[in-house]
Design a protein around this motif. Structure first.
Motif, short mmCIF file in Angstrom:
data_model
loop_
_atom_site.label_atom_id
_atom_site.label_comp_id
_atom_site.label_asym_id
_atom_site.label_seq_id
_atom_site.Cartn_x
_atom_site.Cartn_y
_atom_site.Cartn_z
N PRO A 298 3.53 -39.53 29.57
CA PRO A 298 2.63 -38.70 29.90
C PRO A 298 2.73 -38.19 31.34
N LEU A 299 3.52 -38.85 32.01
CA LEU A 299 3.72 -38.40 33.60
C LEU A 299 5.32 -38.69 34.05
N GLU A 300 5.68 -37.65 34.82
CA GLU A 300 7.11 -37.94 35.35
C GLU A 300 7.22 -36.77 36.52
N VAL A 301 8.28 -37.22 37.47
CA VAL A 301 8.42 -36.61 38.68
C VAL A 301 9.95 -36.18 38.69
N ARG A 302 10.05 -34.82 38.91
CA ARG A 302 11.25 -34.18 38.84
C ARG A 302 11.65 -33.63 40.17
N LYS A 303 12.93 -33.72 40.55
CA LYS A 303 13.38 -33.14 41.97
C LYS A 303 14.02 -31.75 41.52
N ARG A 304 13.68 -30.69 42.54
CA ARG A 304 14.00 -29.33 42.23
C ARG A 304 14.74 -28.80 43.80
N GLY A 305 15.75 -29.24 44.05
CA GLY A 305 16.41 -28.83 45.40
C GLY A 305 15.50 -29.53 46.41
N ASP A 306 14.91 -29.02 47.31
CA ASP A 306 14.15 -29.72 48.68
C ASP A 306 12.69 -29.82 48.11
N THR A 307 12.26 -29.24 46.95
CA THR A 307 10.90 -29.58 46.35
C THR A 307 10.93 -30.61 45.36
N ALA A 308 9.79 -31.05 44.86
CA ALA A 308 9.35 -32.09 43.61
C ALA A 308 8.51 -31.50 42.91
N GLU A 309 8.63 -31.89 41.74
CA GLU A 309 7.28 -31.60 40.81
C GLU A 309 6.75 -32.52 40.05
N LEU A 310 5.67 -32.89 39.99
CA LEU A 310 4.83 -33.95 39.23
C LEU A 310 4.32 -33.11 38.11
N ILE A 311 4.71 -33.71 36.96
CA ILE A 311 4.32 -33.46 35.63
C ILE A 311 3.53 -34.18 34.78
N ILE A 312 2.45 -33.71 34.50
CA ILE A 312 1.21 -34.38 33.67
C ILE A 312 1.11 -33.82 32.38
N ASP A 313 1.36 -34.57 31.38
CA ASP A 313 1.04 -34.04 30.01
C ASP A 313 -0.41 -33.90 29.80
N LEU A 314 -0.95 -32.75 29.60
CA LEU A 314 -2.49 -32.60 29.36
C LEU A 314 -2.48 -31.73 27.92
N PRO A 315 -2.34 -32.28 26.83
CA PRO A 315 -2.39 -31.39 25.76
C PRO A 315 -3.84 -30.90 25.46
#
Length: 390
Positions: A298-315
């Motif tokens: 339900p939670l993951e961190v992805r790198k996108r170039g110089d930025t980062a994205e925290l993704i939380i599943d909230l169905p």
């Protein structure tokens, strides 16, 4: 080692499903224990045997337990008693005698969490099946490790006046050390939602799925229970069957890609080993009940170039019910009545939140390149995430 948590609205059949699953696992060679966090305690009724507050043999390879919070408190009396008396003294409440202290709300959840962790660490069990309380109590139960951790790390060290109770509180909290890591590890722990094909039940299950994801718990299956059998052809049931078909479609489409396991309405009470065994066979068919039925976190961190994205599943989350904030190294997420203080990983702590959005049941929080936030509290709103200026 696997931990399987079963929850759902009261009366949907979660105790039956938990008991049947435990029996199914044990009879396929897994050393299994099933315990209940529901104060109503109906596991004994399901197995049609008496269960104690310690592991009780049910059949070969299977043990059951129904927690007696009062009995457990007496066993652990000295530490808890000392802790409570010191807290009352610190708060200025005098004249409380040790004998007057009894079980207070939430203590049974602490003991249940402690038991799950103890059994997981013991190496004696391959599968731990938990018959959880109805959904609202389950959310409170599963949010408890987060809440206690926050208090231990933020509140207790905040004042020297608390130092004299900190030792007792620390010992009390240590009972739960590592339980959150266990229950949010989707390779080891899965939640299974039990629903009936009814509008109100489905609505509550959708909210539960959202709150479970908020606190990092992975749901790997939905069990649609008490479906009318196809063999029923009496015209009196026709409208009911059509309505159930519509609700089942809602379940399948709404909870996709989770697998939907089906169980028909039984012609009699599902009590005793034979009936539970038959129920589990029909429910799981060729599946291994101990396996992770749907992978994912339900939670993951992805790198996108110089930025980062925290993704939380909230169905099923609604953007109008969602509030997002930032305080120091914490991300504050509120969905409806539930709030989680999420301690950010090292890779995100020194980054500033630049955007947030809620799309397709996923909250995406974007962090800029490495910069230290210049203010103590940084609350933002973006498309799909509502901010606050409090």
């Amino acid at each position: 080692m696997r931990v399987l948590l079963f929850t759902g609205k009261g009366g949907v059949g979660k105790t039956t499903t938990a008991a049947a699953t435990a029996l199914h696992c044990a009879e396929r060679g897994a050393r299994t224990i099933v315990l209940s966090t529901d104060p109503a305690h109906s596991l004994s009724d399901a197995f049609d045997i008496d269960l104690a507050s310690t592991p009780t043999p049910v059949v070969e390879g299977l043990w059951g337990q129904q927690l007696d919070a009062q009995e457990r408190m007496e066993e652990a009396w000295s530490d808890i008693q000392t802790y409570l008396l010191e807290v009352f003294e610190w708060a200025g409440v005098e004249g409380i005698e040790a004998e007057e202290l009894s079980v207070f709300p939430g203590l049974d959840e602490v003991f249940s969490l402690s038991d799950i962790k103890t059994y997981a660490d013991s190496g004696e069990w391959d599968v731990i099946v938990v018959d959880c309380a109805p959904t609202a109590e389950t959310i409170r139960f599963l949010s408890l490790p987060d809440i206690l951790s926050w208090y231990m790390t933020r509140v207790f060290p905040a004042s020297r006046r608390l130092n004299k109770v900190f030792g007792s509180a620390r010992r009390f909290y240590d009972r739960l050390d590592g339980v959150r890591e266990l229950l949010t590890d989707t390779a080891r722990t899965s939640v299974r939602l039990v629903v009936n094909p009814e509008r109100m039940v489905i609505a509550e299950a959708r909210r539960t799925a959202t709150y479970l994801a908020l606190f990092g718990y992975g749901v790997d299956a939905v069990i649609a229970n008490r479906l009318l059998p196809e063999t029923i052809t009496d015209p009196w049931f026709q409208q009911w069957k059509e309505l159930q078909t519509q609700h089942l479609t809602t379940i399948e489409e709404g909870f996709a890609p989770l697998p939907i396991l089906r169980a028909e309405l039984a012609p009699d009470e599902l009590v005793g080993l034979d009936r539970l065994r038959s129920f589990a066979t029909d429910l799981y068919r060729d599946l291994d009940a101990t396996e992770v039925l749907h992978p994912g976190s339900p939670l993951e961190v992805r790198k996108r170039g110089d930025t980062a994205e925290l993704i939380i599943d909230l169905p099923f989350a609604d953007r109008d019910d969602l509030e997002l904030g930032r305080r120091h190294d914490e991300l504050l997420v509120r969905v409806g009545a539930y709030r989680r203080s999420l301690l950010l990983p090292d890779s995100l702590r020194k980054r500033t939140v630049t955007a947030a959005s809620l799309r397709d049941g996923r909250l995406r929080v974007t962090f800029a390149s490495h910069t230290t936030p210049s203010v103590e509290t940084d609350r933002r709103s973006a498309s799909g995430a509502r901010g606050s200026t409090r």
